[in-house]
Enzyme design. Sequence first.
Site, PDB file in Angstrom:
ATOM      1  CG  HIS A 121     -73.738  18.406 -92.201  1.00  0.00           C
ATOM      2  ND1 HIS A 121     -72.569  19.116 -92.337  1.00  0.00           N
ATOM      3  CD2 HIS A 121     -74.687  19.316 -91.886  1.00  0.00           C
ATOM      4  CE1 HIS A 121     -72.794  20.389 -92.116  1.00  0.00           C
ATOM      5  NE2 HIS A 121     -74.077  20.549 -91.831  1.00  0.00           N
TER       6      HIS A 121
ATOM      7  CE  LYS B 153     -74.406  28.841 -92.176  1.00  0.00           C
ATOM      8  NZ  LYS B 153     -74.723  27.402 -92.142  1.00  0.00           N
TER       9      LYS B 153
ATOM     10  NE  ARG C  77     -76.247  22.680 -85.040  1.00  0.00           N
ATOM     11  CZ  ARG C  77     -75.551  23.558 -85.708  1.00  0.00           C
ATOM     12  NH1 ARG C  77     -74.271  23.373 -85.904  1.00  0.00           N
ATOM     13  NH2 ARG C  77     -76.112  24.645 -86.196  1.00  0.00           N
TER      14      ARG C  77
ATOM     15  CB  SER D 228     -69.700  23.875 -91.554  1.00  0.00           C
ATOM     16  OG  SER D 228     -70.512  22.801 -91.939  1.00  0.00           O
TER      17      SER D 228
HETATM   18  O1  PNS Z   1     -76.718  24.516 -93.744  1.00  0.00           O
HETATM   19  P1  PNS Z   1     -77.483  25.809 -93.712  1.00  0.00           P
HETATM   20  O2  PNS Z   1     -76.581  26.970 -94.083  1.00  0.00           O
HETATM   21  O3  PNS Z   1     -78.205  26.040 -92.412  1.00  0.00           O
HETATM   22  O4  PNS Z   1     -78.609  25.644 -94.843  1.00  0.00           O
HETATM   23  C1  PNS Z   1     -79.505  26.697 -95.097  1.00  0.00           C
HETATM   24  C2  PNS Z   1     -80.139  26.522 -96.499  1.00  0.00           C
HETATM   25  C3  PNS Z   1     -79.036  26.497 -97.560  1.00  0.00           C
HETATM   26  C4  PNS Z   1     -80.907  25.212 -96.533  1.00  0.00           C
HETATM   27  C5  PNS Z   1     -81.098  27.728 -96.711  1.00  0.00           C
HETATM   28  O5  PNS Z   1     -80.398  28.925 -96.640  1.00  0.00           O
HETATM   29  C6  PNS Z   1     -81.847  27.617 -98.032  1.00  0.00           C
HETATM   30  O6  PNS Z   1     -82.851  26.926 -98.103  1.00  0.00           O
HETATM   31  N1  PNS Z   1     -81.320  28.274 -99.085  1.00  0.00           N
HETATM   32  C7  PNS Z   1     -81.891  28.208-100.405  1.00  0.00           C
HETATM   33  C8  PNS Z   1     -82.672  29.485-100.735  1.00  0.00           C
HETATM   34  C9  PNS Z   1     -84.046  29.443-100.123  1.00  0.00           C
HETATM   35  O7  PNS Z   1     -84.879  28.619-100.452  1.00  0.00           O
HETATM   36  N2  PNS Z   1     -84.270  30.377 -99.197  1.00  0.00           N
HETATM   37  C10 PNS Z   1     -85.523  30.477 -98.492  1.00  0.00           C
HETATM   38  C11 PNS Z   1     -85.570  29.520 -97.315  1.00  0.00           C
HETATM   39  S1  PNS Z   1     -86.866  30.009 -96.302  1.00  0.00           S
END
Ligand code: PNS
Length: 159
Positions: free
Chosen positions: A17, A41, A90, A128
């Site tokens: 990150h 998660k 990745r 993570s």
């Molecule tokens: O590090 P991650 O878990 O891959 O991040 C994913 C994250 C937190 C960026 C994604 O789940 C997100 O954008 N969550 C916020 C809610 C949202 O906007 N959901 C719709 C995305 S299409």
Amino acid sequence: MNIAICPGSFDPVTMGHIDIITRAANMFDKLIVVVMNNAAKKCSFTPYERVEMIKKCVGDHKNIVVDCYDGLLAEYAAEKGANAIIKGLRAMSDFEYEFQMALANKKLNPKVETLFLTTAEQNMYLSSSMVKQIASMGGDISGFVPAVILDDIIDRIGK
Ligand code: PNS
């Protein structure tokens, strides 16, 4: 001003990150790293703890702001006047999920583009959840997370 957002669950933030965050910060006037909720998660650290850990790692960078938000990324990007969402890629296994999110975010906020940065080769395998699994079994995670947050992770997750 060109503003980018680097969203993630960052539970906890890893070297992978930090590499993406610092490279993105070099490309934009301002980079907002935002800790968000990923419904899929279960997190080990609170959003506040995750923000504090990221701040410890990027404190030297004057154009990086760290925040948290409990809502839609597309709405947050609009609120902040961001031009771009930065995600790290990745392996191919990341692609389908990231592509789907990028399209959904574009639909919700057509003003913001999602840009993908390829991960550094040495971080291809890093996640993570892998860091947490190794820490929970007493393994050495010092090569995977910045030294300034090593104790925070071991105190919470380590054996
Ligand atoms: O590090 P991650 O878990 O891959 O991040 C994913 C994250 C937190 C960026 C994604 O789940 C997100 O954008 N969550 C916020 C809610 C949202 O906007 N959901 C719709 C995305 S299409």
